[in-house]
Design an enzyme around this catalytic site. Structure first.
Site, PDB file in Angstrom:
ATOM      1  N   CYS A  95       0.879  -1.213  -0.015  1.00  0.00           N
ATOM      2  CA  CYS A  95      -0.073  -0.038   0.093  1.00  0.00           C
ATOM      3  C   CYS A  95       0.905   1.411  -0.051  1.00  0.00           C
ATOM      4  O   CYS A  95       1.511   1.715  -0.937  1.00  0.00           O
ATOM      5  CB  CYS A  95      -1.109   0.029   1.085  1.00  0.00           C
ATOM      6  N   HIS A 196      -3.731  -5.285   2.374  1.00  0.00           N
ATOM      7  CA  HIS A 196      -3.275  -5.763   3.747  1.00  0.00           C
ATOM      8  C   HIS A 196      -4.014  -7.033   4.039  1.00  0.00           C
ATOM      9  O   HIS A 196      -4.393  -7.790   3.093  1.00  0.00           O
ATOM     10  CB  HIS A 196      -3.843  -4.689   4.443  1.00  0.00           C
TER      11      HIS A 196
HETATM   12  N1  GLN Z   1      -2.087   6.925   2.324  1.00  0.00           N
HETATM   13  C1  GLN Z   1      -2.320   5.920   1.314  1.00  0.00           C
HETATM   14  C2  GLN Z   1      -3.460   6.067   0.765  1.00  0.00           C
HETATM   15  O1  GLN Z   1      -4.750   6.480   1.359  1.00  0.00           O
HETATM   16  C3  GLN Z   1      -1.884   4.573   1.634  1.00  0.00           C
HETATM   17  C4  GLN Z   1      -2.888   3.999   2.698  1.00  0.00           C
HETATM   18  C5  GLN Z   1      -2.330   2.752   3.036  1.00  0.00           C
HETATM   19  O2  GLN Z   1      -1.302   2.305   3.082  1.00  0.00           O
HETATM   20  N2  GLN Z   1      -3.351   1.896   3.490  1.00  0.00           N
HETATM   21  O3  GLN Z   1      -3.890   5.763  -0.402  1.00  0.00           O
END
Ligand code: GLN
Length: 246
Positions: A95, A196
């Protein structure tokens, strides 16, 4: 005793939705087979790591603010990271880390967070905070030419564009963008994904694929991994797949 050396990037900053579970399951599946897992954390202020000295580099997800905090620190290692990727060190990026290996991430406030620019993709979030891809996700991927379903959980505002080699096709959920058909990025020794879950806990086959890749490369062998008892993992997967297909 054979061992794998794992670099865990920014464990204190990048850790969302159980990302640390990926490290735990790597350790578990290595140790169950008699391999030694050396896990070394790196975060801002620590001695700079020599990326080439590791077999696997892992980094998890983070909120926009956290990404902007560490982006400058990460960028100083651009050359060393590029060399390590070129050498074949495996990188698993979840992510927020996935986004930071591309050209840039334009966050929800419109701030430009520079990426490592190692890959061509780039990510932009909608200015509306509520517009996020959130929920369970299943993708179909090919590992060693064998189709496999990868299960996870996504929560990202960022929409990633210009991925030419995705990790898989979306069966359920969003993917790189809202209602996308593709998810993640996969190129030789790099897997970057929005999943995740933690990703590896839900996907033993993917974990073993990564472990085998790293052991084969390090010891220049074609190692056969001793099968583990994945009865519970597989039952859990069956239930999840059933739930998401309805
Ligand atoms: N901040 C980033 C987004 O919202 C990554 C989020 C995350 O790692 N879950 O896209």
């Amino acid at each position: 005793m054979k061992e794998l050396k794992i670099l865990y990037l920014y464990p204190d900053i990048l850790e969302l939705y159980g990302d640390f579970g990926n490290i735990q399951v790597l350790r578990y599946r290595l140790e169950q087979r008699g391999f030694h897992a050396i896990i070394e954390p790196y975060s801002i202020g620590d001695t700079p790591p020599d990326f080439k000295n590791y077999d696997l580099v892992f980094a998890g997800g983070g909120a926009d603010q956290e990404q902007s905090i560490l982006a400058q620190d990460l960028i100083q290692y651009k050359t060393s990271i590029k060399e390590a990727i070129h050498d074949g060190v495996f990188f698993l990026l979840i992510c927020g880390a996935y986004q930071l290996f591309g050209k840039y991430y334009k966050d929800v406030e419109g701030n430009m967070i520079p990426g490592l620019e190692i890959f061509d993709y780039y990510t932009e979030a909608f200015p509306d905070r509520k517009k996020r891809c959130i929920g369970n996700i299943v993708i179909e991927s090919k590992l060693n030419n064998k189709k496999t379903k990868i299960i996870g959980f996504e929560n990202h505002g960022g929409q990633t564009y210009h991925v030419t080699t995705p990790l898989g096709t979306v069966l359920f959920g969003n993917g790189n963008k809202f209602d996308d058909t593709q998810e993640g990025f996969f190129m030789d020794n790099v897997i970057a994904t929005y999943l995740h879950g933690p990703l590896l806990v839900k996907n033993p086959e993917l974990t073993d694929y990564i472990i085998k890749y790293c052991l084969d490369r390090k010891y220049n062998e074609d190692i056969t991994l001793q099968p583990l008892d994945d009865t519970f993992e597989n039952k859990c997967r069956e239930q999840l797949l059933l739930k998401f297909s309805n």
